[in-house]
Design a protein around this motif. Structure first.
Motif, PDB file in Angstrom:
ATOM      1  N   SER A  35      94.074   0.782  50.911  1.00  0.00           N
ATOM      2  CA  SER A  35      94.945   1.279  49.853  1.00  0.00           C
ATOM      3  C   SER A  35      95.804   0.197  49.228  1.00  0.00           C
ATOM      4  N   CYS A 420      86.570  -2.607  44.363  1.00  0.00           N
ATOM      5  CA  CYS A 420      86.762  -1.199  44.052  1.00  0.00           C
ATOM      6  C   CYS A 420      85.404  -0.508  44.149  1.00  0.00           C
ATOM      7  N   GLY A 426      90.158   4.825  42.377  1.00  0.00           N
ATOM      8  CA  GLY A 426      90.991   4.704  43.559  1.00  0.00           C
ATOM      9  C   GLY A 426      90.243   4.333  44.819  1.00  0.00           C
ATOM     10  N   GLU A 506      88.812   7.742  49.446  1.00  0.00           N
ATOM     11  CA  GLU A 506      90.179   8.254  49.426  1.00  0.00           C
ATOM     12  C   GLU A 506      91.211   7.151  49.611  1.00  0.00           C
ATOM     13  N   GLY A 508      92.870   5.429  47.480  1.00  0.00           N
ATOM     14  CA  GLY A 508      94.002   5.532  46.575  1.00  0.00           C
ATOM     15  C   GLY A 508      94.566   4.186  46.154  1.00  0.00           C
ATOM     16  N   ASN A 509      93.693   3.174  46.052  1.00  0.00           N
ATOM     17  CA  ASN A 509      94.145   1.840  45.662  1.00  0.00           C
ATOM     18  C   ASN A 509      94.454   1.818  44.166  1.00  0.00           C
ATOM     19  N   ARG A 510      95.681   1.472  43.806  1.00  0.00           N
ATOM     20  CA  ARG A 510      96.100   1.504  42.403  1.00  0.00           C
ATOM     21  C   ARG A 510      95.286   0.554  41.537  1.00  0.00           C
ATOM     22  N   CYS A 512      92.309   0.137  41.613  1.00  0.00           N
ATOM     23  CA  CYS A 512      90.980   0.715  41.398  1.00  0.00           C
ATOM     24  C   CYS A 512      91.022   1.981  40.542  1.00  0.00           C
ATOM     25  N   ARG A 513      92.168   2.257  39.933  1.00  0.00           N
ATOM     26  CA  ARG A 513      92.277   3.464  39.116  1.00  0.00           C
ATOM     27  C   ARG A 513      92.029   3.197  37.647  1.00  0.00           C
TER      28      ARG A 513
END
Length: 513
Positions: A35, A420, A426, A506, A508-510, A512-513
């Motif tokens: 994350s 990512c 994410g 899951e 939730g890496n910023r 990768c958004r």
């Protein structure tokens, strides 16, 4: 002639890559926090690409597979010409007819690696004559060694369109392309560009010639030096900017001698869109190479790709500062690959090389070849996937273009790369390679994941397993459906000589958004 190349491969300095700290759990196992892994860059969407050599398209004598039946055979007609470097013994080669680019299996397996760049070049391209009409002559004109027909090149265009690949090529530079005083003329290159447009295709990028640091071996006139290259490259550059401004100019595409590579760049005053180079860790046994499979998992062998990049980055920074870097030709060994290039053993190099180069900022890596000789991703006779193909396929499905920093690889043999996750906002994908032949290694992952582990019954096996099950094409040449093994947050064990992808949707890496 190749002595400077061999010397350079083992003599250039190691490169330094940026690193970040790795945490450890209570038991001392390294811990990765998907994350919070920072973004360190991105690669081209077509990062993982491949070559189909020009000699495959025209038909001719190419590197003879070690297990080839019947030995080398003469070409059935003069069209194939004497399309081999004169310094090499003829028993290194075997004639093969033109590749069937309409083959349904070939197209399906290439499509599974899309999007990609398809490079059609190689040493033989330097001396290939492009016909000026649909009915090509029966033998190459003076100054050329082989013939590329309209039908064959249209086959390349159609194949590229069918498999979502963009064409990269180089042009003929042999004696047949030159005027009375030896200056390169644009006629052949113009003919290729015009015909490509006429059949609805386009050339995305082009190098002037293949490997100008091995110019005479590659078909250039005797005595061809840096000054002659600089003169010709200036003509090429002006021609391309005028005739095909949409095509990226790549260069120089050198493979070995550092002094000559620098001289070529200095003489050509390059104005390129992309800095390109080639890299092979050694020569194959065919060309008197002496590497052994015992060293194929060692850090000196795997880190050769870092040393090559460090050298070429230095040249890029001096002559083409700020330009992207592409590795437009690479494989296990030059001259068709060694006997183990088709085995699971080379998949460690293949995937580790992709991980290292993506982390270091290289934008595109073109494997040589898709389906010829021992280093092909596919067996050239059956078009069945080899272990490297399965590795490439998993990379394509899981590793997106955004590169994250997973920290340094372990000196004990655990190499970890992070991107990512492809198509998963994410999400994070990890590539974990255990090159240790004797001991398992552990890694703490505090988030559930799906695990995809490649191994084989032996390192020299040409069959590979995924999570213990043999990978093979299914009925109708369909690729198998895989979902990965659900894995809880825990300390994961990576057995000796295994390659594992971990998908962490899951995370939730910023970044990768």
């Amino acid at each position: 002639m190749l002595t400077p190349f061999v010397a350079w491969l083992y003599g250039c300095l190691t490169s330094a890559l940026p690193i970040t700290p790795v945490y450890a759990d209570a038991a001392g196992a390294p811990m990765i926090e998907p994350s919070s892994l920072p973004r360190i860059g991105s690669v081209d969407q077509r990062f993982q690409s491949y070559n189909i050599e020009m000699v495959e398209v025209t038909g001719g004598r190419f590197w003879k597979p070690y297990r080839s039946e019947g030995g080398a055979r003469p070409a059935p007609s003069p069209r194939s010409g004497s399309d081999t470097p004169a310094s090499m013994h003829s028993n290194l080669y075997q004639y093969r007819p033109p590749i069937d680019l309409t083959n349904a299996r070939l197209r399906k397996l290439a499509t599974a690696l899309a999007p990609a760049y398809l490079r059609v070049s190689g040493t033989w391209a330097n001396s290939t004559y492009f016909a000026d009409q649909d009915n090509a002559p029966s033998s190459p004109p003076a100054g050329f060694k082989s013939i590329l027909t309209h039908q064959q090149w249209q086959g390349v265009v159609n194949f590229a369109q069918a498999v979502d690949a963009r064409i990269v090529t180089s042009f003929a530079i042999s004696a047949g392309t030159r005027d009375a005083v030896g200056v390169w003329q644009t006629d052949q290159a113009n003919r290729v560009l015009a015909f490509t447009r006429s059949v609805g295709g386009r050339i995305a990028a082009a190098e002037f010639m293949n490997e100008p640091d091995l110019a005479e071996m590659g078909g250039a006139p005797s005595g061809y030096d840096a000054a002659a290259y600089g003169r010709d490259f200036a003509i090429f550059r002006a021609f391309m900017r005028r005739t095909a401004p949409e095509t990226m100019i790549l260069g120089p595409g050198t493979v070995g001698d550092p002094t000559l590579a620098s001289d070529l760049l200095a003489a050509s005053d390059p104005s390129v869109d992309v800095f390109s180079y080639h890299y092979y860790g050694t020569l194959s046994e065919r060309c008197s190479g002496n590497s052994a499979p015992e060293a194929a998992l060692s850090e000196p062998w795997l880190s050769g790709t870092d040393r090559a990049l460090s050298f070429h980055k230095t040249l890029r920074n001096k002559f083409a500062p700020g330009k992207p870097i592409w590795l437009t030709e690479t494989a296990e060994a030059a001259c068709g690959g060694n006997k183990w290039a088709a085995s699971f053993l080379d998949t460690f190099r293949y995937l580790d090389q992709l991980g290292r180069l993506a982390k270091a900022g290289v934008q595109v890596v073109m494997h040589n070849t898709l389906a010829a000789s021992d280093y092909g991703l596919l067996d050239e006779r059956t078009l069945q996937p080899r272990p490297n193909y399965w590795g490439a396929w998993l990379w394509r499905q899981l590793m997106g273009p955004t590169v994250l920093d997973a920290g340094p690889s372990s000196p004990s043999g655990l190499h970890v790369y992070a991107h990512c996750q492809s198509g998963t906002p994410g999400g994070v994908a990890l590539l974990v390679i255990n090159t240790d032949r004797d001991a398992p290694h552990t890694l703490m992952l505090p988030i559930p994941s799906r695990r995809y582990t490649l191994d084989a019954a032996s390192l020299l096996d040409e069959r590979v397993r995924l999570n213990g099950r043999a990978l093979a094409l299914e009925t109708g040449d369909e690729l198998p459906t895989i979902a990965g093994a659900p894995t809880d947050a825990s300390t994961l064990v990576f057995e000796p000589t295994t390659i594992t992808f971990l998908a962490v949707p899951e995370a939730g890496n910023r970044a990768c958004r």
